[in-house]
Design a protein around this motif. Structure first.
Motif, short mmCIF file in Angstrom:
data_model
loop_
_atom_site.label_atom_id
_atom_site.label_comp_id
_atom_site.label_asym_id
_atom_site.label_seq_id
_atom_site.Cartn_x
_atom_site.Cartn_y
_atom_site.Cartn_z
N TYR A 1 31.92 38.31 41.91
CA TYR A 1 31.29 37.94 43.20
C TYR A 1 30.62 36.50 42.70
CZ TYR A 1 31.30 42.47 45.46
OH TYR A 1 31.77 43.41 45.79
N ALA A 2 30.75 35.91 41.48
CA ALA A 2 30.39 34.65 41.31
C ALA A 2 31.50 33.67 41.76
CB ALA A 2 30.26 34.33 39.63
N PRO A 3 31.05 32.70 41.96
CA PRO A 3 31.99 31.49 42.37
C PRO A 3 33.55 31.29 41.67
CG PRO A 3 29.91 30.50 42.69
CD PRO A 3 29.68 31.76 41.90
N ASP A 4 33.21 31.54 40.23
CA ASP A 4 34.32 31.37 39.45
C ASP A 4 34.88 32.58 38.98
OD1 ASP A 4 32.02 32.12 37.95
OD2 ASP A 4 32.52 30.91 36.36
N GLN A 5 34.81 33.70 39.70
CA GLN A 5 35.23 34.88 39.56
C GLN A 5 36.89 34.99 39.01
OE1 GLN A 5 34.77 38.47 42.30
NE2 GLN A 5 36.85 38.64 42.40
N ARG A 6 37.33 35.71 38.32
CA ARG A 6 38.69 35.59 37.73
C ARG A 6 39.29 37.04 37.49
NH1 ARG A 6 41.07 32.36 32.45
NH2 ARG A 6 39.46 33.90 31.43
N VAL A 7 40.33 37.20 37.82
CA VAL A 7 41.15 38.43 37.63
C VAL A 7 42.34 38.37 36.91
CG1 VAL A 7 41.99 40.60 38.88
CG2 VAL A 7 40.02 39.02 40.07
N THR A 8 42.58 39.16 36.01
CA THR A 8 43.82 39.38 35.23
C THR A 8 44.35 40.67 35.15
OG1 THR A 8 42.87 37.62 33.50
CG2 THR A 8 44.71 38.77 32.73
N ILE A 9 45.81 40.68 35.73
CA ILE A 9 46.08 42.08 35.92
C ILE A 9 47.34 42.11 34.91
CG2 ILE A 9 47.39 43.42 37.72
CD1 ILE A 9 45.36 42.39 39.77
N GLY A 10 47.57 43.38 34.29
CA GLY A 10 48.67 43.70 33.37
C GLY A 10 48.91 45.01 33.44
N THR A 11 49.43 45.51 32.19
CA THR A 11 49.52 46.89 31.98
C THR A 11 48.85 47.27 30.80
OG1 THR A 11 51.59 46.84 30.83
CG2 THR A 11 51.72 46.99 33.26
N VAL A 12 48.73 48.84 30.39
CA VAL A 12 48.40 49.11 29.27
C VAL A 12 48.49 48.49 28.08
CG1 VAL A 12 47.65 51.12 27.76
CG2 VAL A 12 47.32 51.24 30.33
N VAL A 13 50.16 48.27 27.85
CA VAL A 13 50.60 47.54 26.86
C VAL A 13 50.67 46.12 26.75
CG1 VAL A 13 52.29 49.47 26.34
CG2 VAL A 13 52.98 47.79 28.14
N SER A 14 50.27 45.50 27.81
CA SER A 14 50.45 43.90 27.99
C SER A 14 48.97 43.49 28.18
CB SER A 14 51.23 43.54 29.21
OG SER A 14 50.71 43.75 30.29
N ILE A 15 48.05 44.12 28.58
CA ILE A 15 46.67 43.55 29.00
C ILE A 15 45.94 42.79 27.83
CG2 ILE A 15 45.39 45.44 28.86
CD1 ILE A 15 45.25 42.76 31.57
N ALA A 16 46.03 43.28 26.81
CA ALA A 16 45.44 42.79 25.60
C ALA A 16 45.52 41.32 25.33
CB ALA A 16 45.37 43.68 24.39
N ALA A 17 46.98 41.13 24.98
CA ALA A 17 47.84 39.84 24.61
C ALA A 17 47.71 38.90 25.91
CB ALA A 17 49.16 39.82 24.67
N GLN A 18 47.56 39.45 27.28
CA GLN A 18 47.22 38.36 28.47
C GLN A 18 45.77 38.01 28.46
OE1 GLN A 18 49.41 41.57 31.16
NE2 GLN A 18 48.75 39.85 32.44
N ALA A 19 44.77 39.03 27.99
CA ALA A 19 43.46 38.63 27.99
C ALA A 19 42.90 37.51 26.83
CB ALA A 19 42.54 39.86 27.89
N GLU A 20 43.78 37.74 25.84
CA GLU A 20 43.62 36.89 24.55
C GLU A 20 44.06 35.36 24.91
OE1 GLU A 20 44.37 36.37 19.62
OE2 GLU A 20 45.32 37.99 20.98
#
Length: 412
Positions: free
Chosen positions: A358-377
């Protein structure tokens, strides 16, 4: 009668004799208001409405079933006339004037010695509005002022405190951070506060609206860093309430959803401090919604679990049709995904991370259980963030095409 001829005041009628002449709907409303003020009410009228009869039968007022007599004014402090007969109302008003008794003539406001305002009560504030003899206009203004007070838009805070009076504590759930997502009750209590004990999250912009002499105590925590221990927070709440202050503990989300509100409430009660808990919009549900993700959806997921650490994940259903919401989980994201895989969660189950919901700089990262950790990093994902695991992520308009769910597949 012009409005400048009115001298606003308030009558204390507790235990005093009051006469109402007439027993129709208007008279019944006036009689009930007078009873609420503690007056001893006598109603004089040949016939009475059901409302007046019920009040009489309950012993709350006395109904005299006959026409008005001037002797009815003996020992009376105040008169309300509402017979609907202008001649009778005028006679009552004239008799009251002769005896120097204040009276309200419902048939002729111009000739009335007193006017009845439109009244509303918010907490211990009573609003009375006169609008030049126009009752509907007065009611509209009254309602607008009452709403502004109830929503904290007008200054409702006390500036005088009774000596020796005990204060109180309100645990207010501020929601996910947007100023418009705090409840009406929470906003009202914040406007009344003498002391605000504030978290790092929640609707912090509202703190800028507080009066300069409201004390704001910062006790915000971050994962792994608690500059003010919980025991000290508990003591702060009680200490200021014992000094007679109205204390608001402004928390992000809901006080009872992984927020230690239960501990704070119990500590206050153990020390004899009145405490109120105001629910808030929990980030566990609202932040996913900010990314277009429902935690449940017909045909996709019928239940959800909220956890705060990867150790708890082995205890929740490891199925894509059961949504898992992980709070404060960025630091241990990789371990959490491994725990889900170990419990049997399919590797291609979608995962969304919603930062700064809900903040102006809200950000969404979407992946899968096996990919999300690397995407987040790679993206440098940081708290505050809410992690959502399950097929409901496919419903987000932000989901990549290979993870989206079709409308047909959700209908059963």
């Amino acid at each position: 009668m012009a409005i400048q001829d009115i001298y606003p005041t308030a009558l204390r009628l507790l235990g005093r004799e009051v006469l109402v002449v007439g027993a129709g709907p208007v008279a019944a409303r006036r009689a009930k208001t007078l009873l609420d003020a503690g007056a001893r009410v006598t109603v004089v009228a040949p016939e009475a409405s059901d409302q007046v009869r019920e009040l009489n039968d309950a012993g709350l007022l006395t109904w005299v079933p006959r026409t008005y007599q001037s002797s009815d004014l003996e020992k009376v402090w105040f008169v309300q006339t509402a017979t609907g007969n202008k001649t009778v109302d005028a006679q009552v008003s004239a008799d009251a004037e002769e005896r120097r008794i204040w009276s309200v003539n419902a048939s002729d406001h111009e000739a009335s010695a007193a006017w009845t305002p439109a009244v509303a009560t918010v907490e211990d504030i009573k609003i009375a509005v006169n609008a030049g003899g126009d009752p509907r206009r007065a009611m509209a203004v009254r309602d607008a002022v009452a709403t502004a007070l109830e929503t904290g838009s007008l200054p409702i805070r006390r500036h005088r405190h009774r000596d020796g009076a005990l204060g109180n504590v309100a645990l207010v759930g501020g929601g996910p951070g947007h100023t418009e997502l705090i409840t009406v009750r929470g906003r009202l209590l914040l406007a009344q506060a003498d002391v605000v004990v504030a978290d790092r999250l929640g609707p912090r912009e509202l703190l800028n609206e507080l009066h300069a002499d409201v004390q704001v105590i910062e006790v915000g925590k971050t994962p792994g860093h608690h500059p003010v221990p919980q025991e000290d927070i508990n003591a702060i709440l009680v200490e200021h309430a014992q000094q007679g202050s109205r204390v608001v503990r402004l928390k992000g989300g809901d006080p009872y959803v992984l927020g230690r509100g239960g501990e704070e409430a119990q500590y206050c009660r153990d020390h004899g401090i009145p405490v109120e808990v105001v629910p808030g919009v929990t980030s566990a549900i609202s932040v996913p919604a900010a990314a277009g993700i429902p935690v449940t959806h017909r045909g996709v997921a019928t239940g959800f679990s909220v956890v705060t650490g990867h150790q708890e994940l082995c205890e929740v259903p490891a199925r894509p049709d059961h949504t898992v919401v992980l709070l404060m989980g960025v630091a241990k994201l990789k371990e959490s995904m491994v725990a889900l895989l170990t419990s049997g969660m399919p590797a291609e189950t979608p995962v969304a991370i919603v930062e700064r919901g809900y903040a102006p700089d809200q950000r969404v990262t979407i992946g899968t259980v096996v990919s999300i950790a690397a995407q987040a990093e790679a993206a440098g994902v940081q708290n505050p963030a809410v992690i959502v695991v399950g097929d409901v992520v496919r419903l987000s308009p932000l989901a990549p095409s290979n993870l989206k769910i079709t409308r047909q597949s959700t209908s059963h």
